[in-house]
Every structure is written in C-alpha cells, then in structure tokens.
Write a protein that holds these residues in place. Structure first.
Motif, PDB file in Angstrom:
ATOM      1  N   SER A   1      39.757  46.430  44.936  1.00  0.00           N
ATOM      2  CA  SER A   1      40.533  45.413  44.230  1.00  0.00           C
ATOM      3  C   SER A   1      41.961  45.895  43.959  1.00  0.00           C
ATOM      4  CB  SER A   1      39.807  45.091  42.922  1.00  0.00           C
ATOM      5  OG  SER A   1      40.641  44.408  42.056  1.00  0.00           O
TER       6      SER A   1
ATOM      7  N   ASN B   1      41.164  34.394  37.826  1.00  0.00           N
ATOM      8  CA  ASN B   1      42.221  33.419  37.506  1.00  0.00           C
ATOM      9  C   ASN B   1      41.663  31.996  37.412  1.00  0.00           C
ATOM     10  OD1 ASN B   1      44.606  34.883  37.149  1.00  0.00           O
ATOM     11  ND2 ASN B   1      44.862  35.154  39.343  1.00  0.00           N
TER      12      ASN B   1
ATOM     13  N   ILE C   1      45.289  44.020  45.228  1.00  0.00           N
ATOM     14  CA  ILE C   1      46.298  43.461  44.316  1.00  0.00           C
ATOM     15  C   ILE C   1      47.666  44.120  44.517  1.00  0.00           C
ATOM     16  CG2 ILE C   1      46.934  43.196  41.858  1.00  0.00           C
ATOM     17  CD1 ILE C   1      43.871  43.058  41.280  1.00  0.00           C
TER      18      ILE C   1
ATOM     19  N   LEU D   1      34.387  48.753  44.290  1.00  0.00           N
ATOM     20  CA  LEU D   1      35.043  47.454  44.126  1.00  0.00           C
ATOM     21  C   LEU D   1      36.352  47.568  43.358  1.00  0.00           C
ATOM     22  CD1 LEU D   1      34.215  44.539  44.972  1.00  0.00           C
ATOM     23  CD2 LEU D   1      32.337  46.116  45.154  1.00  0.00           C
TER      24      LEU D   1
ATOM     25  N   GLU E   1      37.383  40.548  48.279  1.00  0.00           N
ATOM     26  CA  GLU E   1      36.479  41.398  47.496  1.00  0.00           C
ATOM     27  C   GLU E   1      35.031  40.944  47.631  1.00  0.00           C
ATOM     28  OE1 GLU E   1      39.268  40.130  46.265  1.00  0.00           O
ATOM     29  OE2 GLU E   1      40.401  41.661  45.190  1.00  0.00           O
ATOM     30  N   ASN E   2      34.829  39.628  47.659  1.00  0.00           N
ATOM     31  CA  ASN E   2      33.450  39.133  47.727  1.00  0.00           C
ATOM     32  C   ASN E   2      32.778  39.539  49.044  1.00  0.00           C
ATOM     33  OD1 ASN E   2      33.227  37.907  45.169  1.00  0.00           O
ATOM     34  ND2 ASN E   2      34.423  36.168  45.879  1.00  0.00           N
TER      35      ASN E   2
ATOM     36  N   VAL F   1      34.070  39.909  40.878  1.00  0.00           N
ATOM     37  CA  VAL F   1      34.759  41.090  41.406  1.00  0.00           C
ATOM     38  C   VAL F   1      36.158  40.798  41.957  1.00  0.00           C
ATOM     39  CG1 VAL F   1      32.616  42.324  41.920  1.00  0.00           C
ATOM     40  CG2 VAL F   1      33.620  40.875  43.680  1.00  0.00           C
ATOM     41  N   SER F   2      36.627  39.565  41.834  1.00  0.00           N
ATOM     42  CA  SER F   2      37.972  39.334  42.374  1.00  0.00           C
ATOM     43  C   SER F   2      38.912  38.747  41.328  1.00  0.00           C
ATOM     44  CB  SER F   2      37.914  38.442  43.625  1.00  0.00           C
ATOM     45  OG  SER F   2      38.107  37.105  43.288  1.00  0.00           O
ATOM     46  N   GLN F   3      40.165  39.128  41.446  1.00  0.00           N
ATOM     47  CA  GLN F   3      41.176  38.633  40.509  1.00  0.00           C
ATOM     48  C   GLN F   3      41.365  37.121  40.687  1.00  0.00           C
ATOM     49  OE1 GLN F   3      44.871  40.906  39.357  1.00  0.00           O
ATOM     50  NE2 GLN F   3      45.853  39.267  40.467  1.00  0.00           N
ATOM     51  N   ASP F   4      41.236  36.658  41.931  1.00  0.00           N
ATOM     52  CA  ASP F   4      41.394  35.225  42.185  1.00  0.00           C
ATOM     53  C   ASP F   4      40.318  34.422  41.452  1.00  0.00           C
ATOM     54  OD1 ASP F   4      43.539  35.834  43.757  1.00  0.00           O
ATOM     55  OD2 ASP F   4      42.496  35.581  45.668  1.00  0.00           O
ATOM     56  N   ASP F   5      39.082  34.898  41.523  1.00  0.00           N
ATOM     57  CA  ASP F   5      38.009  34.220  40.785  1.00  0.00           C
ATOM     58  C   ASP F   5      38.278  34.302  39.282  1.00  0.00           C
ATOM     59  OD1 ASP F   5      36.640  33.496  43.085  1.00  0.00           O
ATOM     60  OD2 ASP F   5      35.342  35.262  43.075  1.00  0.00           O
TER      61      ASP F   5
ATOM     62  N   ILE G   1      48.865  39.085  33.522  1.00  0.00           N
ATOM     63  CA  ILE G   1      47.509  39.663  33.571  1.00  0.00           C
ATOM     64  C   ILE G   1      47.566  41.154  33.237  1.00  0.00           C
ATOM     65  CG2 ILE G   1      45.454  40.034  34.989  1.00  0.00           C
ATOM     66  CD1 ILE G   1      46.411  37.745  36.790  1.00  0.00           C
TER      67      ILE G   1
ATOM     68  N   ILE H   1      31.593  30.517  40.394  1.00  0.00           N
ATOM     69  CA  ILE H   1      32.098  31.348  41.504  1.00  0.00           C
ATOM     70  C   ILE H   1      31.266  31.104  42.768  1.00  0.00           C
ATOM     71  CG2 ILE H   1      32.431  33.757  42.267  1.00  0.00           C
ATOM     72  CD1 ILE H   1      32.919  34.419  39.253  1.00  0.00           C
TER      73      ILE H   1
ATOM     74  N   ARG I   1      42.096  40.620  49.116  1.00  0.00           N
ATOM     75  CA  ARG I   1      41.505  39.515  48.358  1.00  0.00           C
ATOM     76  C   ARG I   1      40.152  39.069  48.916  1.00  0.00           C
ATOM     77  NH1 ARG I   1      44.828  38.314  44.226  1.00  0.00           N
ATOM     78  NH2 ARG I   1      46.980  38.924  44.579  1.00  0.00           N
TER      79      ARG I   1
ATOM     80  N   MET J   1      31.927  43.171  48.781  1.00  0.00           N
ATOM     81  CA  MET J   1      30.755  43.288  47.893  1.00  0.00           C
ATOM     82  C   MET J   1      29.466  42.982  48.661  1.00  0.00           C
ATOM     83  SD  MET J   1      29.800  43.635  44.695  1.00  0.00           S
ATOM     84  CE  MET J   1      28.101  43.640  44.202  1.00  0.00           C
TER      85      MET J   1
END
Lengths: 120, 295
Positions: free
Chosen positions: B153, A30, B157, B149, B117-118, A24-28, B223, A18, B115, B121
C-alpha cells in the motif's frame, strides 16, 4: 423531522460495501469515508460493522476513519460513530489510527487541507 | 563504442552486496552507452530477488528501450534457471516457459499496478490456501499478510511508479525462513520526502526519517498516515526477522542487532523492501510473547 434525523443510524457493513472481506486499500477507505461523511453531515449516526472482515490495514483506516478527525471534532465523532463486530486487533488498530489522526490534525496546515477538501 | 554490455555475477543474495550489484546494473544500463544489456548469473540468486530483477528489466526495456537478455547458464549451473521457470519470472518477462514447482518452495513472481491492493491480497490468500507459504501459526500468518499489504500500500500511494510493483518470495525450509521482496520502480524515498516536506535530505537521511515512526509525508493533505511502517518495524522486531530497504542511493536495515544505514555508490531507481521472517515455532513463540507483553 429533526427528531427522525437525530435518531437515524446508518449501518455500514464494510465487507458488503467493498464487496470483499479485506479493508486494505486507500481507495476503498476513501469510499467509506464519503459514506460516513454523507451521513454525519445530515446529523445521523453511523455504525461501522467489521462483520466478515478478515484483514484490515492502516492505509484503509487512515482514509476511512482517520480522515474524519480533520472534518469533525473528537466529541462529535464519539457521539455519532460506533464500531461493531471488531476483534481486539482491529480495536487496537482503530485506536492507533485515531491517536495518530488527532496528532496529525493538530498541525494547522493539515487541518486546513482537510477543511478545504470538505468545501471543494 | 561497444553496443553490448554483459553484467556478470556468480551469486546474488538479499544482502548489501546483492543490492549494490543491482544498483550498479542500473547505473551502467542508464549511462546511454549501450543498446543491449546481458545479465549473466552463473551461480545462484535468492529467488525473491526476481522482484528486483523484474522491476529493473521492465524499466530498462520500457524507459531506456534497451534489449535486455538473461543469459541461460549451461551444465550444473542451470539450477537458477529452473527456479526462475518455476516461480514464473521467466514466463512473465517472455524469456522462457513456466514449469511446475514440485518441492513447493517458490513463491511466485508477480507484477501489479499501483492501487491493486485487493488483487495482491487475493494472491497472498491463494498462496496460503495452496500451502505455498510454509506452515505458520494463524497469528503469524495474519501479521505477515497484513504487513505485506502495508508495504504494498505504501508503494501504491507514494511511489508514483509507472512500471508496476514487483513482488516475489522464497521459502528456505532448512532455515525456517521466508524472504519476501516488494519492489517499485518509482521516484524513491529521497525524492518523495524532499518534494513533500521541502527538505534536502540525502537518500539515507530520508529513509531514516520515514522509518522514525512519527513522521509522515501526508502532511498538508486530508488523510493522516505514518502508522504502517511503525507497525512493520514492530512486527519484524517481534519476529526477530530482518527488514531491508533500498531506495535511491541508500541501504537501511533492521535486524536483531539493531539498525544500520549505508550510502550506496550507485542509485537504485525505485524502492526495494525485503522482509525476512522466521516461520518456525520457536520464533513464533517469541513473537507471541512479545505481542502479549505489548498488550
């Protein structure tokens, strides 16, 4: 050749892949799922390492790990995936995510969606 | 027909009344009757509500093409303006410059794209390292961070927001309390749940459904989900804090006296999640005990 494949274990260092100590992310999630899937599809094993990971949330784990339960059986996953350098907190989260994923894929609609994605 | 509308209030708190005021503001602004909206808060507003105001002003300007102004109070009523300068809200909306927070009680206003999130954070960690967040145990800090978070998130989403995710907090040192608000200007919980599940829920029923802990709208997708909000509920209960969710025409609240749901007369155009947590040692002790009991 087959024997070599069976013995291969891929180590996925989450923080390294990462590029950050956060899951902490859904994209990561995936992206990690795709790496795991690629290894499992060749019959290899995967070791997911949480070394240097500071924060993990369920959205990441749902995508990275929960999603696997729509593609593979529990037995196959248990035999082919292991988690290292976790904390008790991360272990608990993985357990929660796995339990929810197993429940989730009991629904034929969800299981079909997961299989459809796999063959797209 | 008047072109200018001024919505005024003396006090805006993170309460049902406060959220009603915001919903009403949107209702008037989106009526098509006005070209200019003036917002006048003559007394005080909980600074964390900058997230809500920021989201609304952004959507009013971008979607309704309204000229939106915040009226600067004069004299002794100017303290709110100072806070909004300190937390970066006025600068972010190009209203006024930013000033230094000498008391260190404001938690900055910010806007993120879904999206990211990083990035969110990283901002939380910066707040921790600069000690902008109050002293909390490592455990509580970690749990708080994780749950922020989870909320972010979720908005990322599910909300389909085109106007960003707006966040802001406020530390209330005397009450040993932090309020942290995350607001998106997306489709709202009712519309999202009904579209995904084929249900005909009211706004209130939709919030109750998603907060149940066993439900997820990710059904029919690859998912799984549904854990984040369950964990959030547990965290708030252990901390003896408060969780408020405002979406569409409903208000939902979880506190130490239980949950309550209220239908709102006006629709809020998105979703607000407000976390109120206790940062002091006594509540921390309770939190730890609760954690140990569940293990």
């Amino acid at each position: 050749m087959n024997q070599r494949q069976e013995n291969t274990t891929h180590i996925i260092q989450l923080a390294e892949v990462i590029g950050l100590p956060f899951c902490v992310s859904q994209d990561d999630g995936n992206a990690i799922f795709s790496s795991i899937e690629a290894a499992l599809d060749t019959g290899d094993r995967v070791q997911v390492s949480f070394r240097n990971v500071e924060t993990v949330i369920s959205a990441f784990l749902n995508a990275a790990i929960g999603q696997l339960y729509g593609r593979y059986t529990r037995e196959f996953i248990a035999q082919h995936i292991s988690y290292t350098e976790t904390t008790p907190e991360i272990d608990e989260m993985i357990e929660n995510v796995v339990t929810a994923a197993i429940d989730f894929f009991k629904s034929p609609k969800n299981a079909t969606a997961a299989q459809d994605m796999a063959f797209d | 027909m008047p072109d200018i509308y001024t919505q005024q209030t003396r006090l805006l708190k993170s309460s049902l009344e406060g959220y009603r005021w915001f919903s009403n503001l949107w209702n008037v602004a989106s009526s098509g009757k006005y070209k200019q909206i003036n917002i006048e808060i003559t007394g005080f507003m909980d600074a964390n509500l900058s997230a809500v105001l920021g989201g609304l002003v952004t959507r009013m300007r971008s979607e309704l093409y309204l000229d939106v102004n915040l009226i600067r109070p004069i004299g002794k009523d100017g303290s709110l303006w100072n806070v909004l300068q300190k937390n970066g809200f006025l600068e972010s909306l190009h209203i006024d410059s930013r000033t230094r927070d000498t008391y260190g009680t404001t938690i900055p206003y910010d806007r993120y794209e879904p999206r990211f999130e990083n990035n969110f954070m990283k901002s939380i960690l910066t707040l921790e390292s600069k000690q902008i967040l109050p002293a909390m145990s490592e455990e509580l800090k970690r749990e708080f961070r994780k749950n922020l978070l989870e909320v972010f998130s979720n908005a990322s989403i599910h909300s389909q927001t085109k106007y960003g995710i707006h966040v802001c907090g406020q530390h209330f040192p005397r009450q040993h309390q932090i309020e942290f608000t995350i607001c998106d200007m997306g489709v709202g919980i009712r519309q999202h749940v009904n579209a995904k599940m084929g249900t005909g829920f009211t706004a209130a029923q939709a919030i109750v459904w998603v907060m149940d802990g066993r439900n997820t709208t990710k059904i029919g997708g690859p998912i799984p989900g549904g854990i984040g909000l369950k964990l959030l509920r547990e965290f708030i209960s252990h901390n003896q804090g408060k969780l408020q969710i405002i979406s569409d025409a409903a208000y939902w609240e979880l506190s130490n006296v239980g949950t309550r749901v209220v239908e709102l007369p006006d629709i809020f155009p998105g979703t607000i999640v407000n976390l109120e947590i206790k940062s002091n040692a006594i509540d921390h002790k309770h939190y730890r005990l609760a954690q140990q009991v569940t293990q």
